[in-house]
Design a protein around this motif. Sequence first.
Motif, short mmCIF file in Angstrom:
data_model
loop_
_atom_site.label_atom_id
_atom_site.label_comp_id
_atom_site.label_asym_id
_atom_site.label_seq_id
_atom_site.Cartn_x
_atom_site.Cartn_y
_atom_site.Cartn_z
N VAL A 156 56.04 -36.64 -17.61
CA VAL A 156 56.88 -36.22 -18.73
C VAL A 156 58.05 -35.41 -18.18
N ARG A 157 59.25 -35.77 -18.65
CA ARG A 157 60.47 -35.14 -18.13
C ARG A 157 61.02 -34.09 -19.09
N ALA A 158 61.28 -34.48 -20.35
CA ALA A 158 61.96 -33.56 -21.27
C ALA A 158 61.76 -34.05 -22.70
N ARG A 159 62.18 -33.22 -23.64
CA ARG A 159 62.17 -33.61 -25.05
C ARG A 159 63.39 -34.49 -25.33
N VAL A 160 63.24 -35.40 -26.28
CA VAL A 160 64.28 -36.42 -26.52
C VAL A 160 65.22 -35.97 -27.63
N PRO A 161 66.51 -35.78 -27.33
CA PRO A 161 67.48 -35.45 -28.38
C PRO A 161 67.65 -36.64 -29.33
N ARG A 162 67.80 -36.38 -30.62
CA ARG A 162 67.90 -37.44 -31.62
C ARG A 162 69.24 -37.39 -32.34
N CYS A 163 69.60 -38.55 -32.91
CA CYS A 163 70.82 -38.66 -33.71
C CYS A 163 70.45 -39.25 -35.06
N ARG A 164 71.45 -39.62 -35.85
CA ARG A 164 71.22 -40.06 -37.24
C ARG A 164 70.47 -41.39 -37.33
N VAL A 165 70.30 -42.08 -36.20
CA VAL A 165 69.56 -43.34 -36.23
C VAL A 165 68.14 -43.15 -36.77
N VAL A 166 67.55 -41.95 -36.58
CA VAL A 166 66.19 -41.74 -37.07
C VAL A 166 66.11 -41.77 -38.59
N ASP A 167 67.25 -41.68 -39.26
CA ASP A 167 67.26 -41.76 -40.72
C ASP A 167 67.48 -43.19 -41.23
N VAL A 168 67.65 -44.13 -40.30
CA VAL A 168 67.87 -45.53 -40.68
C VAL A 168 66.53 -46.25 -40.80
N ASN A 169 66.28 -46.84 -41.95
CA ASN A 169 65.05 -47.60 -42.16
C ASN A 169 65.10 -48.86 -41.30
N PRO A 170 64.14 -49.04 -40.37
CA PRO A 170 64.18 -50.20 -39.48
C PRO A 170 63.95 -51.53 -40.17
N ARG A 171 63.53 -51.49 -41.43
CA ARG A 171 63.26 -52.74 -42.16
C ARG A 171 64.39 -53.11 -43.11
N THR A 172 65.27 -52.13 -43.41
CA THR A 172 66.37 -52.41 -44.34
C THR A 172 67.74 -52.17 -43.73
N GLY A 173 67.79 -51.35 -42.66
CA GLY A 173 69.07 -51.00 -42.06
C GLY A 173 69.84 -49.96 -42.87
N ARG A 174 69.19 -49.31 -43.81
CA ARG A 174 69.86 -48.33 -44.67
C ARG A 174 69.34 -46.92 -44.40
N LEU A 175 70.21 -45.95 -44.59
CA LEU A 175 69.80 -44.55 -44.50
C LEU A 175 68.89 -44.23 -45.67
N ASP A 176 67.68 -43.77 -45.38
CA ASP A 176 66.75 -43.52 -46.49
C ASP A 176 65.91 -42.26 -46.30
N THR A 177 66.19 -41.47 -45.26
CA THR A 177 65.46 -40.22 -45.08
C THR A 177 66.43 -39.12 -44.64
N THR A 178 65.89 -37.92 -44.53
CA THR A 178 66.67 -36.79 -43.98
C THR A 178 65.90 -36.17 -42.82
N HIS A 179 65.30 -37.02 -42.01
CA HIS A 179 64.52 -36.52 -40.89
C HIS A 179 65.35 -35.65 -39.95
N LEU A 180 66.58 -36.08 -39.66
CA LEU A 180 67.40 -35.32 -38.73
C LEU A 180 67.65 -33.91 -39.26
N ARG A 181 67.90 -33.80 -40.55
CA ARG A 181 68.12 -32.48 -41.15
C ARG A 181 66.85 -31.64 -41.07
N THR A 182 65.71 -32.27 -41.32
CA THR A 182 64.43 -31.55 -41.22
C THR A 182 64.19 -31.05 -39.81
#
Length: 251
Positions: A181-207
């Motif tokens: 294990v090297r480090a923690r993974v920085p995230r961007c707004r892609v984590v809020d994109v639903n992989p089945r619809t391609g639409r923003l549907d969460t606020t995970h990044l804000r959380t």
Amino acid sequence: MHITRIGLAALKGARHTTLQHVDLDPTGPRGDRVLCLVDADRDRVVRTVENPRMVLVTATWDGTTLTVATPDGASVTAAPTPTGEVITCDYWSRDADLELLESPHTELLGAHLGRPVRLARPVRAGEVVYGACVTFVTTGALRGLAEQQDERFRATFTLEADEDPEPGTLLRLGSAAVVQVRARVPRCRVVDVNPRTGRLDTTHLRTLARRGHPEGEVPFGVDAEVVVPGRVVTGDEVRVTSGQPASVVPS
């Protein structure tokens, strides 16, 4: 701990495909992000955060032939051929050397994304990988976000565990492969994109941003480097192993 999901994307940014097993080479999961798209109007790797419809593209690669399909049912199967041209592209403010490929896939993908694109192959492994070559998320962290689609985070491995392994930890995956294990993974707004619809549907990044984190980063999950290559299978036990490797193969 054990592995509940394995996934990768042969074409960077395309749908994260669930696998029953994966072979870890010294440079990472075999077949992961071996191809990418480049903006035709500028020498820059196509960013999924700016092109969320990319996650709806299905891509399979056998080492020679690439098949891509879009949600409207259109598909192309062909073997891309090198053009002999190598360009240096911007990949999140760092240079990536890419070999351009001649390919009929680009017309379909350009129409799907609404912009002209070119298909390319990284000259060196890891050119279009943001961090280390292997990534992990845990079921405990996913439950903390009330998230059921672990493919949303596009990790190589999902671990049945409450907490992330700490940076520096050596993990044996199954009977052969070992990673560090090297480090923690920085995230961007892609984590809020639903992989089945391609639409923003969460606020995970804000959380995640509300939690304690290094300045300028919003981490989720950890990345790792391959120490000992080997095959990893869904359901494999993951054990913390003692001792330090003589060397870690860079990603």
